[in-house]
Write a protein that holds these residues in place. Structure first.
Motif, PDB file in Angstrom:
ATOM      1  N   MET B 149      30.319  30.537  30.901  1.00 54.25           N
ATOM      2  CA  MET B 149      31.706  30.979  30.739  1.00 54.25           C
ATOM      3  C   MET B 149      32.630  30.157  31.631  1.00 54.25           C
ATOM      4  SD  MET B 149      33.868  32.699  29.176  1.00 54.25           S
ATOM      5  CE  MET B 149      33.084  33.902  28.146  1.00 54.25           C
ATOM      6  N   TYR B 150      32.150  29.853  32.830  1.00 54.88           N
ATOM      7  CA  TYR B 150      32.921  29.013  33.734  1.00 54.88           C
ATOM      8  C   TYR B 150      33.208  27.659  33.088  1.00 54.88           C
ATOM      9  CZ  TYR B 150      33.872  26.183  37.894  1.00 54.88           C
ATOM     10  OH  TYR B 150      34.427  25.343  38.796  1.00 54.88           O
ATOM     11  N   LEU B 151      32.175  27.110  32.453  1.00 56.84           N
ATOM     12  CA  LEU B 151      32.350  25.816  31.797  1.00 56.84           C
ATOM     13  C   LEU B 151      33.258  25.931  30.580  1.00 56.84           C
ATOM     14  CD1 LEU B 151      28.695  24.490  32.032  1.00 56.84           C
ATOM     15  CD2 LEU B 151      30.679  23.825  33.410  1.00 56.84           C
ATOM     16  N   ILE B 152      33.081  27.009  29.828  1.00 59.68           N
ATOM     17  CA  ILE B 152      33.903  27.179  28.626  1.00 59.68           C
ATOM     18  C   ILE B 152      35.382  27.199  28.990  1.00 59.68           C
ATOM     19  CG2 ILE B 152      34.544  28.830  26.835  1.00 59.68           C
ATOM     20  CD1 ILE B 152      31.480  29.563  26.758  1.00 59.68           C
ATOM     21  N   ILE B 153      35.694  27.964  30.045  1.00 55.71           N
ATOM     22  CA  ILE B 153      37.095  28.021  30.460  1.00 55.71           C
ATOM     23  C   ILE B 153      37.510  26.696  31.080  1.00 55.71           C
ATOM     24  CG2 ILE B 153      38.769  29.160  31.968  1.00 55.71           C
ATOM     25  CD1 ILE B 153      37.071  31.691  31.746  1.00 55.71           C
ATOM     26  N   GLY B 154      36.642  26.146  31.917  1.00 54.12           N
ATOM     27  CA  GLY B 154      36.994  24.949  32.666  1.00 54.12           C
ATOM     28  C   GLY B 154      37.126  23.703  31.804  1.00 54.12           C
ATOM     29  N   ILE B 155      36.372  23.616  30.721  1.00 52.11           N
ATOM     30  CA  ILE B 155      36.403  22.393  29.903  1.00 52.11           C
ATOM     31  C   ILE B 155      37.337  22.514  28.707  1.00 52.11           C
ATOM     32  CG2 ILE B 155      35.027  20.824  28.465  1.00 52.11           C
ATOM     33  CD1 ILE B 155      32.647  21.438  30.258  1.00 52.11           C
ATOM     34  N   TRP B 156      37.216  23.629  27.955  1.00 52.34           N
ATOM     35  CA  TRP B 156      38.017  23.730  26.734  1.00 52.34           C
ATOM     36  C   TRP B 156      39.258  24.613  26.923  1.00 52.34           C
ATOM     37  CZ3 TRP B 156      32.644  23.835  26.737  1.00 52.34           C
ATOM     38  CH2 TRP B 156      32.026  22.758  26.091  1.00 52.34           C
ATOM     39  N   GLY B 157      39.569  24.919  28.163  1.00 49.87           N
ATOM     40  CA  GLY B 157      40.650  25.859  28.435  1.00 49.87           C
ATOM     41  C   GLY B 157      42.025  25.223  28.381  1.00 49.87           C
ATOM     42  N   GLY B 158      43.045  26.028  28.722  1.00 53.97           N
ATOM     43  CA  GLY B 158      44.429  25.580  28.699  1.00 53.97           C
ATOM     44  C   GLY B 158      44.786  24.764  29.931  1.00 53.97           C
ATOM     45  N   ASP B 159      46.105  24.651  30.198  1.00 55.66           N
ATOM     46  CA  ASP B 159      46.574  23.743  31.237  1.00 55.66           C
ATOM     47  C   ASP B 159      46.141  24.181  32.637  1.00 55.66           C
ATOM     48  OD1 ASP B 159      47.787  22.492  29.173  1.00 55.66           O
ATOM     49  OD2 ASP B 159      49.649  23.645  29.398  1.00 55.66           O
ATOM     50  N   ASN B 160      46.120  25.467  32.848  1.00 55.04           N
ATOM     51  CA  ASN B 160      45.850  25.963  34.185  1.00 55.04           C
ATOM     52  C   ASN B 160      44.393  26.424  34.285  1.00 55.04           C
ATOM     53  OD1 ASN B 160      46.571  26.469  36.767  1.00 55.04           O
ATOM     54  ND2 ASN B 160      47.639  28.393  36.344  1.00 55.04           N
ATOM     55  N   PHE B 168      37.993  33.377  38.093  1.00 56.33           N
ATOM     56  CA  PHE B 168      36.997  34.151  37.365  1.00 56.33           C
ATOM     57  C   PHE B 168      35.653  34.105  38.078  1.00 56.33           C
ATOM     58  CE2 PHE B 168      33.425  33.330  34.416  1.00 56.33           C
ATOM     59  CZ  PHE B 168      33.281  34.587  33.875  1.00 56.33           C
ATOM     60  N   PHE B 169      35.254  32.910  38.465  1.00 58.81           N
ATOM     61  CA  PHE B 169      33.942  32.712  39.058  1.00 58.81           C
ATOM     62  C   PHE B 169      33.816  33.447  40.392  1.00 58.81           C
ATOM     63  CE2 PHE B 169      30.514  30.352  41.076  1.00 58.81           C
ATOM     64  CZ  PHE B 169      29.622  30.196  40.030  1.00 58.81           C
ATOM     65  N   LEU B 170      34.804  33.243  41.246  1.00 62.14           N
ATOM     66  CA  LEU B 170      34.717  33.837  42.581  1.00 62.14           C
ATOM     67  C   LEU B 170      34.780  35.351  42.536  1.00 62.14           C
ATOM     68  CD1 LEU B 170      36.800  31.400  44.792  1.00 62.14           C
ATOM     69  CD2 LEU B 170      34.320  31.655  44.608  1.00 62.14           C
ATOM     70  N   TYR B 171      35.750  35.839  41.767  1.00 62.60           N
ATOM     71  CA  TYR B 171      35.908  37.275  41.637  1.00 62.60           C
ATOM     72  C   TYR B 171      34.572  37.924  41.280  1.00 62.60           C
ATOM     73  CZ  TYR B 171      40.364  39.913  41.322  1.00 62.60           C
ATOM     74  OH  TYR B 171      41.467  40.666  41.573  1.00 62.60           O
ATOM     75  N   THR B 172      33.969  37.439  40.196  1.00 62.82           N
ATOM     76  CA  THR B 172      32.780  38.111  39.685  1.00 62.82           C
ATOM     77  C   THR B 172      31.561  37.796  40.546  1.00 62.82           C
ATOM     78  OG1 THR B 172      32.655  36.337  38.092  1.00 62.82           O
ATOM     79  CG2 THR B 172      33.549  38.377  37.330  1.00 62.82           C
ATOM     80  N   LEU B 173      31.540  36.604  41.152  1.00 65.07           N
ATOM     81  CA  LEU B 173      30.396  36.268  41.999  1.00 65.07           C
ATOM     82  C   LEU B 173      30.368  37.140  43.242  1.00 65.07           C
ATOM     83  CD1 LEU B 173      28.038  34.208  42.254  1.00 65.07           C
ATOM     84  CD2 LEU B 173      29.513  32.969  43.841  1.00 65.07           C
ATOM     85  N   LEU B 174      31.536  37.293  43.881  1.00 58.78           N
ATOM     86  CA  LEU B 174      31.589  38.121  45.082  1.00 58.78           C
ATOM     87  C   LEU B 174      31.146  39.536  44.780  1.00 58.78           C
ATOM     88  CD1 LEU B 174      34.873  36.885  46.770  1.00 58.78           C
ATOM     89  CD2 LEU B 174      32.511  36.478  47.476  1.00 58.78           C
ATOM     90  N   PHE B 220      30.322  45.916  38.976  1.00 57.15           N
ATOM     91  CA  PHE B 220      30.671  46.374  37.636  1.00 57.15           C
ATOM     92  C   PHE B 220      32.168  46.576  37.453  1.00 57.15           C
ATOM     93  CE2 PHE B 220      26.261  48.411  38.065  1.00 57.15           C
ATOM     94  CZ  PHE B 220      25.647  47.213  37.695  1.00 57.15           C
ATOM     95  N   ALA B 221      32.836  47.062  38.512  1.00 54.74           N
ATOM     96  CA  ALA B 221      34.266  47.305  38.382  1.00 54.74           C
ATOM     97  C   ALA B 221      35.017  45.997  38.173  1.00 54.74           C
ATOM     98  CB  ALA B 221      34.795  48.034  39.605  1.00 54.74           C
ATOM     99  N   VAL B 222      34.534  44.929  38.811  1.00 53.65           N
ATOM    100  CA  VAL B 222      35.179  43.637  38.606  1.00 53.65           C
ATOM    101  C   VAL B 222      34.949  43.174  37.173  1.00 53.65           C
ATOM    102  CG1 VAL B 222      34.998  41.192  39.162  1.00 53.65           C
ATOM    103  CG2 VAL B 222      35.160  42.872  40.993  1.00 53.65           C
ATOM    104  N   LYS B 223      33.760  43.416  36.693  1.00 54.16           N
ATOM    105  CA  LYS B 223      33.407  42.889  35.385  1.00 54.16           C
ATOM    106  C   LYS B 223      34.162  43.583  34.262  1.00 54.16           C
ATOM    107  CE  LYS B 223      30.292  39.812  34.089  1.00 54.16           C
ATOM    108  NZ  LYS B 223      30.079  38.612  34.910  1.00 54.16           N
ATOM    109  N   ILE B 224      34.296  44.911  34.387  1.00 59.73           N
ATOM    110  CA  ILE B 224      34.744  45.676  33.196  1.00 59.73           C
ATOM    111  C   ILE B 224      36.201  45.431  32.812  1.00 59.73           C
ATOM    112  CG2 ILE B 224      35.256  47.845  34.371  1.00 59.73           C
ATOM    113  CD1 ILE B 224      33.873  49.266  31.997  1.00 59.73           C
TER     114      ILE B 224
END
Lengths: 660, 493
Positions: B149-160, B168-174, B220-224
């Protein structure tokens, strides 16, 4: 017989699906053919079911299929066929059939209402027929239900289709404002309605009407905790919550604001919404729940007061309108107020009676207004009309019948049903009935005045339209006229035909239950009351006299001395301004609710979400970045540094495991 | 042989298929990449279908169980199985992935093979999350889903996209690191076992339960996501390509909800009861507060992202009512939201592919040029507002019924969604579809292609199907829900 019950709504649904999905392929004739066939067959079958119910006494209450089960309770889709349902089915399908036929004429040149290259405009005719059939299906599901979930399904489906229909010409800014407003205001009502259903489920453990009515007496003294030390009677809570839903659908103050704007839809829809479907849903629902409402005088008092306010104040608004459809729209609001007052006075039968007669003459009036609008090339301002009676005699004649019925002049249908409500209020002892009586009696004058103001402004006097329009004035085609004539028949006859059985007889059987001490008609019924008696008695009572005065005043103001109208308008300018602004309901709602929600949303978003939460998170990320900048120095790149750290780590881990 | 390893096949087929796509595919061989990806996705779906048809609806016990040692010294097992909670989510995953493959068919021009591979691998990992019964296995799958998902957003994502991807990565990883700590603690409590089923049986003291609850909550709260740890979601959605948004909304969020059902409620019943008020409060804040925030969004995707958060509030609300209707409602809401939010993001994707903007103000009058699309979007918008007859209604109804049983005011606040949810959904529809054609770009729009009609049509079938006949979906959950209700009512102290 079950197959027949099932066929009635499904015919409408199937017709709607065919016209909607295959509209392009089957063409215009195909679309109106299939939907008229569907609704026509539904009408005939409904009639057959009604005969079966009233002649043979065949009632039905049973499931069709199990929708879902949860916690041991089966939520079912099922039908309840009794006297009340059968009455509603006949009224709904008949009016709907008339509207279907009429629509062939009204929407014949709908392409003019769309931008030239709009693809949505290409099949708009077929789509319209699909929607009105779907509307009929939804309403049938609502009235035929034997449980609250299906009732809610029909309830919301009606809301959806009205949304689609009011915004049918979605090119128009006013139409798409009106349809969103209608949906949202109705949703406010549904909010209460759903809570009522949830309360029933929580306490009764079932959502089937029969079971609920059976359990209700045992919960009569049940209290529920509201807040602090406040407790409410459970039944009162349920009744009021459900009534909030009815206030949305049946457009009672203060949830009435959507109804006048619903005029933005094509006229056949106005007829369908105002007469047979949608607005009658709330009245029907309360009548259906009569065993519950009979248990709560508090709820009945609230109902009678809300109804009285609606009947009186919305009627007043009808007097100052110039748009022909708006006059009728406000008259609908006012008449719905009458029906609600009837419900509050426990005269559920009288309210359903008025619902039925009103469906006929209100459909007639709307379709008649539509006929005028066709002739006027879609102009709706009565100030640009006048003298139309010479050009459109049949429209004129049927509109007169509709207006007489609406004004409650004997022996037209509206007289009996409206007088029955007034009579019931007169006998009621419930809190608020005094005010309600005053409202409905004064209302009789107002109703007659604005009804005949409409007739005189439109059909009498000098023609005020431009030359081009006047030259092309002609009576509408047969598909428009025939429904008018067919609707005129029950507008005349339905009153004296049904008053005896409905009010004094056993017409509704057990479908409507009224406590003896609430029943205004019981006493009269014992003396062998007849329609003739009723008429003789009623003809010289204040309501009819006031209605006649109303008609005469309208004549004076709009035919004999047309200058007077303007003069009075100027004299009463402050009051007129209040009326012109609809008592400022719209402005206040717009500012407080719409504006308030946007301000609150933008405040929550910008200050809470973006500034506080994200600000905190980004700050944290920066802090992490700073720390990692320092920690990076640890990454020296020398293999032996890493090996050393690994060994230390391993050592710590092993000791942790051993220690545990 | 095959029948005994359905879950293994469902997990590894798409992962290996994804690797194959990556190996064989290059941008010169796009047709091959597309067909191969679609083939893998459809095949995976077919493999998961027997999970539904062969599912025993009468038991809450794990089914299709596969158990083998993985890391013997640490008692970590390769332990798979499904019950009434995980099985529907697995089918949802395999179904939605097919749509995502179809949706990316023509739209993705760069690195098509990597794009398809990312989604297929993602699919396998997510099925792994739902099927894993060993905590460490669960954790591995859970964390592994972050990478694609990180790659999907990072490669095919928008300008930002970089900001969004990292957020996304840090939030859910922490969040999930704390979960790992909790799992290790439970390992000891459950007698040196990482089996989630053993966790269910473990006796745990009150303070420990509260701390463990908070650790799982963080993941789970971060994920949902729950308010106030939701702010990663709108950014991730806005920057993600359409397919990424669909997977994110339709399935990844459900991992959080599933986590609550699998870990918090059955393992920590006392803490769940003690903290129910807290959870319900956060859920109701999400339902109401987020609805207002959704109302003022100017970006279509952001609006739908906020709407997702609001809908997920219903899920957590339902779970922490501890009654049948609440939990069932929450589950149905998750499944329904999978279809509805997927459909809404695909609708935005359809428009974005043509107009290359998500700004609502750039649209208006689309109904004139794309009537078929307008009809589909009407259906999904109504499903989003919870109209009866659509899947969106079932979950909301059950949760409101369940809430009323607990407390009148919970139901009152939850039911406000009837008004607020309708307000932001219909206002979006009004501004985009209704009205006169606002500009030349809208005028030039072409209605949906057959490929687009296919995926929107498939979703429409499910949205209406579940709405009109939700019985079968609930039947597979009943036994598990009864069991869970029983588990939560037994104190572990």
């Amino acid at each position: 017989m079950q197959a027949v019950y099932l066929a009635i709504p499904l015919l409408c649904l199937a017709a709607a699906a065919i016209a909607g999905l295959a509209g392009g392929r089957i063409g215009r004739a195909g679309a109106h053919g299939v939907t008229i066939f569907g609704v026509g067959a539904a009408f005939l079958l409904s009639f057959y079911v009604a005969l079966d119910v009233f002649r043979n006494g065949h009632l039905f209450n049973g499931p069709v299929y199990s929708w879902l089960s949860s916690g041991g309770y089966n939520f079912q889709v099922g039908f309840l066929i009794d006297q009340l349902t059968a009455t509603m089915m006949v009224v709904v399908t008949f009016v709907s059939l008339m509207v279907h036929i009429y629509t062939i004429g009204y929407m014949a040149d709908d392409e003019h209402n769309w931008p030239k290259d709009s693809l949505a405009g290409k099949n708009s005719y077929q789509r319209f027929f699909s929607y009105i059939s779907l509307f009929t299906f939804s309403m049938l599901m609502l009235v035929m239900s034997n449980n609250f979930i299906q009732l809610f399904f029909g309830w919301e489906a009606v809301g959806l289709v009205s949304y689609l229909l009011i915004g049918f010409w979605f090119n128009r800014e006013s139409a798409i404002f009106a349809n969103m407003k209608a949906f949202l205001v109705n949703r406010v009502g549904d909010f209460g309605f759903l809570l009522g259903i949830a309360a029933i489920f929580a306490w009764f453990g079932t959502l089937d009407y029969d079971a609920v009515f059976g359990i209700a007496p045992s919960l009569a003294s049940q209290q529920i905790h509201i807040a602090g030390s406040t407790h409410w009677s459970l039944i009162t809570f349920i009744c009021i919550a459900l009534f909030v839903g009815a206030m949305g659908k049946s457009a009672q103050v203060p949830l009435h604001v959507w109804l006048p704007d619903s005029m933005e839809g094509p006229t056949p829809i106005s007829a369908l919404i105002h007469a047979a479907t949608m607005v009658t849903a709330g009245i029907f629902m309360v009548a259906r729940m009569s065993p519950l409402y009979e248990m709560s005088e508090t709820a009945l008092s609230l109902i009678i007061i809300i109804g009285a306010i609606t009947a009186l104040f919305m009627g007043l608004l009808g007097i100052i309108q110039y748009d022909i459809k708006r006059v009728i729209a406000y008259s609908t609001l006012s008449q719905l107020g009458y029906m609600t007052v009837g419900l509050g006075a426990s005269a559920y039968n009288a309210s359903i009676f008025h619902l039925g007669t009103h469906a006929f003459f209100k459909a007639l009036l709307f379709l008649g207004a539509g006929s005028v609008i066709i002739a006027m090339h879609h102009a709706q301002d009565m100030r640009r009309m006048g003298g139309l009676r010479r050009f459109m005699p049949i429209t004129y004649f049927t509109m007169i019948i509709g207006s007489l019925a609406l004004s409650g002049i004997p022996p037209f249908a509206g007289f009996f049903s409206k007088d029955a409500i007034i009579e019931a209020v007169h006998h009621s002892h419930i809190t608020g009935s005094g005010f309600a009586y005053f409202s409905v009696v004064i209302g009789a004058f107002i109703t007659a005045f604005y009804s005949f103001r409409l007739i005189f402004m439109t059909f009498h006097g000098k023609p005020r339209m431009d030359e081009h329009t006047r030259k092309h004035l002609k009576e509408s085609p047969a598909v428009v006229i025939v429904p008018l004539l067919l609707l005129a028949i029950p507008s005349v006859m339905a009153g004296w035909q049904f008053i005896e059985p409905m009010l004094y007889g056993d017409f509704f059987g057990d479908a409507i239950r009224i406590l003896p001490r609430h029943n205004a008609f019981a006493e009269a019924g014992e003396h062998g009351f007849s329609a003739w008696h009723f008429m003789k008695h009623g003809a010289f009572q204040p309501p009819v006299l006031l209605a006649l005065i109303g008609m005469v005043s309208a004549y004076i103001f709009y035919v004999a001395r047309p200058d007077l109208a303007g003069e009075w308008r100027a004299k009463l300018a402050p009051a007129v301004r209040v009326l012109e602004n609809n008592y400022y309901f719209d402005k206040v709602y717009q500012a407080v609710f719409a504006g308030g929600a946007l301000r609150l949303g933008s405040c929550l978003w910008k200050s809470a979400d973006v500034k506080m939460i994200d600000g905190f998170i980004n700050g944290l990320a920066r802090a992490v970045g700073w720390v990692s900048g320092k920690v990076r120095l640890v990454q020296s790149g020398y293999l032996y540094h890493y090996a050393f750290v690994m060994i230390i780590g391993l050592f710590l881990m092993i000791s942790w495991f051993l220690y545990l | 042989m095959f029948a005994d390893h359905l879950l293994t096949v469902s997990i590894w087929l798409p992962i290996l298929g994804g690797i194959l796509v990556l190996l064989l595919g290059s941008d010169e061989r796009k047709p091959l990449v597309r067909q191969l990806s679609l083939g893998v996705a459809v095949l995976t779906f077919l493999v998961t279908v027997p999970l539904w048809t062969g599912f025993d609806r009468g038991t809450a016990a794990m089914q299709f169980v596969e158990q083998a040692d993985w890391i013997r010294p640490l008692h970590i097992q390769y332990f798979l199985g499904v019950d009434g909670f995980s099985m529907p989510l697995i089918l949802l995953t395999s179904f939605i992935t097919i749509l995502v493959v179809i949706a990316g068919w023509r739209v993705i021009r760069d690195h098509l093979a990597s794009y398809m591979a990312a989604f297929l691998i993602m699919e396998g990992l997510m099925i792994g999350v739902f099927a894993a019964l060993d905590a460490i296995l669960f954790y591995v799958f859970w964390e592994a889903t972050l990478l694609p998902m990180y790659l999907i957003i990072g490669i095919w994502g928008g300008d930002n996209r970089v900001y969004a991807a990292i957020k996304f990565f840090l939030y859910t990883l922490l969040g999930s690191l704390l979960m790992l700590v909790a799992m290790i603690y439970l390992y000891y409590q459950a007698g040196h076992s990482f089996s989630i089923l053993d966790f269910h049986a473990a006796r745990i003291g009150e303070t420990a339960q509260i701390l463990l609850f908070l650790a799982f909550f963080a993941a789970f709260a971060v994920k949902i996501p729950m308010w106030p740890v939701h702010t990663w979601l709108p950014d991730a959605h806005v920057q993600a390509p359409t397919g990424g948004s669909v997977i994110l909304a339709a399935i990844m969020l459900k991992m959080g909800g599933y986590g609550f059902l699998r870990f918090n409620l059955p393992i920590l019943p006392d803490a769940s009861h003690a903290l129910a008020g807290f959870m319900i409060a956060l859920s109701l804040i999400a339902v109401v507060y987020i609805a207002f925030v959704a109302l003022v969004q100017t970006d279509m995707k952001k609006l739908i992202a906020y709407s997702s958060i609001s809908h997920m509030g219903f899920v957590t609300l339902g779970f922490f009512l501890f009654n049948q209707q609440g939990i069932e409602g929450g589950m149905v809401q998750m499944i329904s939201h999978g279809f509805v939010s997927g459909a809404m993001f695909l609708c935005v994707g359809v428009l974005y592919d043509r107009m290359h903007t998500r700004e609502i103000s750039a649209y208006g009058g689309v109904g004139h040029t794309m009537p078929l699309f307008a009809a589909f979007m009407m259906l999904f918008t109504m499903a989003n507002t919870g109209l009866p007859g659509t899947s969106g209604f079932v979950g909301e109804l059950l949760v409101i019924l369940g809430a009323f049983k607990t407390n009148l005011w919970l139901a009152v606040i939850a039911a406000t969604t009837l008004v607020f949810g309708a307000a932001y959904s219909l206002w979006l529809y009004k501004r985009v579809i209704f009205g006169p054609v606002v500009n030349e770009n809208v005028k030039k729009l072409t209605d949906i292609s057959r490929r687009e009609a296919l995926f929107l049509g498939l979703l429409a079938v499910f949205v209406l199907g579940i709405g009109l006949y939700p019985g079968p979906l609930l039947d597979v959950m009943h036994a598990s829900i009864d069991n869970l209700v029983a588990q939560t009512s037994l104190s572990k102290l």
